[in-house]
Design a protein around this motif. Structure first.
Motif, PDB file in Angstrom:
ATOM      1  N   LYS A  38      -0.130  -9.178  -1.851  1.00 48.94           N
ATOM      2  CA  LYS A  38       0.089  -7.751  -2.067  1.00 48.94           C
ATOM      3  C   LYS A  38      -1.261  -7.088  -2.258  1.00 48.94           C
ATOM      4  CE  LYS A  38       2.860  -4.642  -4.907  1.00 48.94           C
ATOM      5  NZ  LYS A  38       3.803  -4.496  -6.009  1.00 48.94           N
ATOM      6  N   SER A  82       2.901  -8.954   5.430  1.00 48.56           N
ATOM      7  CA  SER A  82       4.076  -9.485   6.139  1.00 48.56           C
ATOM      8  C   SER A  82       3.948 -10.989   6.406  1.00 48.56           C
ATOM      9  CB  SER A  82       4.275  -8.745   7.461  1.00 48.56           C
ATOM     10  OG  SER A  82       3.196  -9.012   8.337  1.00 48.56           O
ATOM     11  N   ASP A  90      -1.773   0.249  11.993  1.00 50.05           N
ATOM     12  CA  ASP A  90      -0.392  -0.244  11.989  1.00 50.05           C
ATOM     13  C   ASP A  90      -0.312  -1.714  11.622  1.00 50.05           C
ATOM     14  OD1 ASP A  90       1.213   2.081  13.063  1.00 50.05           O
ATOM     15  OD2 ASP A  90      -0.355   1.920  14.588  1.00 50.05           O
ATOM     16  N   GLU A  91      -1.328  -2.481  11.971  1.00 51.77           N
ATOM     17  CA  GLU A  91      -1.292  -3.925  11.755  1.00 51.77           C
ATOM     18  C   GLU A  91      -2.715  -4.424  11.565  1.00 51.77           C
ATOM     19  OE1 GLU A  91       0.886  -6.024  14.829  1.00 51.77           O
ATOM     20  OE2 GLU A  91      -0.131  -7.891  14.314  1.00 51.77           O
ATOM     21  N   ARG A 128       2.442  -1.640   8.017  1.00 55.12           N
ATOM     22  CA  ARG A 128       2.945  -0.464   7.293  1.00 55.12           C
ATOM     23  C   ARG A 128       4.270  -0.784   6.628  1.00 55.12           C
ATOM     24  NH1 ARG A 128       0.737   4.419   9.040  1.00 55.12           N
ATOM     25  NH2 ARG A 128      -0.281   4.273  11.058  1.00 55.12           N
ATOM     26  N   ARG A 129       4.514  -0.190   5.499  1.00 64.44           N
ATOM     27  CA  ARG A 129       5.804  -0.361   4.827  1.00 64.44           C
ATOM     28  C   ARG A 129       6.926   0.188   5.670  1.00 64.44           C
ATOM     29  NH1 ARG A 129       5.703  -1.854  -0.284  1.00 64.44           N
ATOM     30  NH2 ARG A 129       3.664  -1.745  -1.290  1.00 64.44           N
ATOM     31  N   ASP A 156      -1.116   1.934  -0.638  1.00 65.47           N
ATOM     32  CA  ASP A 156       0.312   2.119  -0.926  1.00 65.47           C
ATOM     33  C   ASP A 156       1.161   2.053   0.328  1.00 65.47           C
ATOM     34  OD1 ASP A 156      -0.384   2.391  -3.548  1.00 65.47           O
ATOM     35  OD2 ASP A 156      -0.420   4.582  -3.488  1.00 65.47           O
ATOM     36  N   GLY A 157       0.572   2.360   1.460  1.00 63.94           N
ATOM     37  CA  GLY A 157       1.346   2.375   2.687  1.00 63.94           C
ATOM     38  C   GLY A 157       1.541   1.015   3.325  1.00 63.94           C
ATOM     39  N   TYR A 158       0.977  -0.031   2.724  1.00 60.55           N
ATOM     40  CA  TYR A 158       0.973  -1.344   3.382  1.00 60.55           C
ATOM     41  C   TYR A 158       1.677  -2.431   2.581  1.00 60.55           C
ATOM     42  CZ  TYR A 158      -2.180   0.784   6.635  1.00 60.55           C
ATOM     43  OH  TYR A 158      -2.704   1.616   7.584  1.00 60.55           O
ATOM     44  N   ARG A 159       2.246  -3.384   3.307  1.00 67.80           N
ATOM     45  CA  ARG A 159       2.753  -4.596   2.685  1.00 67.80           C
ATOM     46  C   ARG A 159       2.214  -5.797   3.470  1.00 67.80           C
ATOM     47  NH1 ARG A 159       6.958  -6.788   5.637  1.00 67.80           N
ATOM     48  NH2 ARG A 159       7.638  -5.422   7.316  1.00 67.80           N
ATOM     49  N   LEU A 200      -1.262  -7.513   7.308  1.00 64.46           N
ATOM     50  CA  LEU A 200      -0.799  -6.303   6.638  1.00 64.46           C
ATOM     51  C   LEU A 200      -0.135  -5.402   7.669  1.00 64.46           C
ATOM     52  CD1 LEU A 200      -2.929  -7.382   4.662  1.00 64.46           C
ATOM     53  CD2 LEU A 200      -3.675  -5.034   4.292  1.00 64.46           C
TER      54      LEU A 200
END
Lengths: 209, 209
Positions: free
Chosen positions: A171, B193, B162-163, B208-209, B188-191, B206
């Motif tokens: 995270k 994956s 985006d990635e 986008r959420r 904050d916009g990323y998770r 990483l």
């Protein structure tokens, strides 16, 4: 030779070991509550006799520890002089250490004996002195630094840590206290001996060269 | 929708994507020469038809890219005004991009067409404008940011990526340019994956959420 070891220090993918605004309701700072979920799950699995990468690391962390060192921020949420001496750590009457725990702080107070063999000692001595006291208390076993980030950094900079286990949590936190920062030439003494992922985290182990 | 993608950005375990003192003999800065060994090995394995975690990531990085963005530090070792315009990148007469490459710099110069379809364009426009030009040049394909750390950060802060694929290299560098730093609310916009280790590196993706 007994070793100085650090285990189960969880950092976010961007390197933060604790969040901003640590306080009673957020012992690890805001946004960090779930960072240790992998560890609690591994502790449960360990107790249930299961195995796995996470369990192995948690099991290792508990072996052969005779004394503990921590920073004041890990002992409690207070900053500055103690308001009173009623605070005895986050862990209740019987803390999970069961040995002597040396707490680095500029604000000294008498030692606090707890149930189960844990005694908290408060010291403003240099890291080398505290470590010598901890090794003496450990009586041939290893010494473990519990945290937090600033305390681990101090001992890393001084080249005193023999083994450091990190868990990288998938995270981004964006702010907080960085663990692997301001290490100066301290990093030159270390190599990464393990890097392996579980479904939950990536484990990295640093050892002396 | 075409995407903005970043691939194969290698960072040390302490988060550095490039070292201090970048220059002609040390394009990535001192101490960083071996960081990309995993990638070159994976490229060779890919060419030989082998598979694996590292190969899969390198293969993905080459798919469906129609234009490239990079910072000036990735284009060359020069700082400040160009001494002359003879420098045409690190990659020889036929660079491995084969598309339009937009180089962020405060020091403009005419576009440089190369063999094999690569053309270097130099721009001091804002990231949004450069990205719009790159998407237009990509003609329906994705756009890739090549690096370095400062350029990736700018686009992450603006939430435009985006990635983002990182490879965490098991070594401490102690100093250099941090990739995941100064991101502000951009994180904050990323998770995350994906988080998976090969014997050489840990891959994190990483999105986008």
């Amino acid at each position: 030779m007994p070793k100085l070891r650090v285990h189960n220090i969880t950092v976010s993918l961007d390197g933060y070991a604790a969040g901003p605004n640590q306080r009673l309701e957020h012992p690890l700072g805001e946004g960090f509550e779930e960072m240790h979920d992998w560890m609690f799950a591994a502790m449960r699995d360990h107790a249930d006799g299961r195995t796995g990468v996470d369990v192995d690391h948690v099991a290792r962390s508990e072996e052969n520890i005779g004394a503990t060192i921590m920073g004041r921020n890990m002992f409690g949420p207070h900053r500055g002089p103690w308001q009173d001496e009623s605070w005895k750590g986050w862990w209740g009457a019987n803390p999970p250490y069961h040995n002597d725990v040396f707490v680095h702080t500029h604000h000294l107070r008498p030692s606090v004996p707890m149930e189960g063999g844990t005694t908290f000692h408060f010291t403003d001595e240099p890291v080398e002195t505290v470590l010598a006291r901890a090794f003496e208390a450990a009586d041939g076993k290893d010494v473990r630094i519990g945290g937090g980030a600033a305390t681990v950094q101090q001992y890393l900079r001084a080249g005193l840590i023999d083994e450091l286990h990190l868990a990288v949590f998938p995270k981004l936190l964006g702010s907080g206290e960085r663990l692997l920062d301001n290490l100066g030439d301290g990093v030159d003494g270390y190599r990464v001996s393990e890097l392996v992922s579980s479904p939950a985290v990536t484990h990295a182990v640093l050892v002396r060269r």
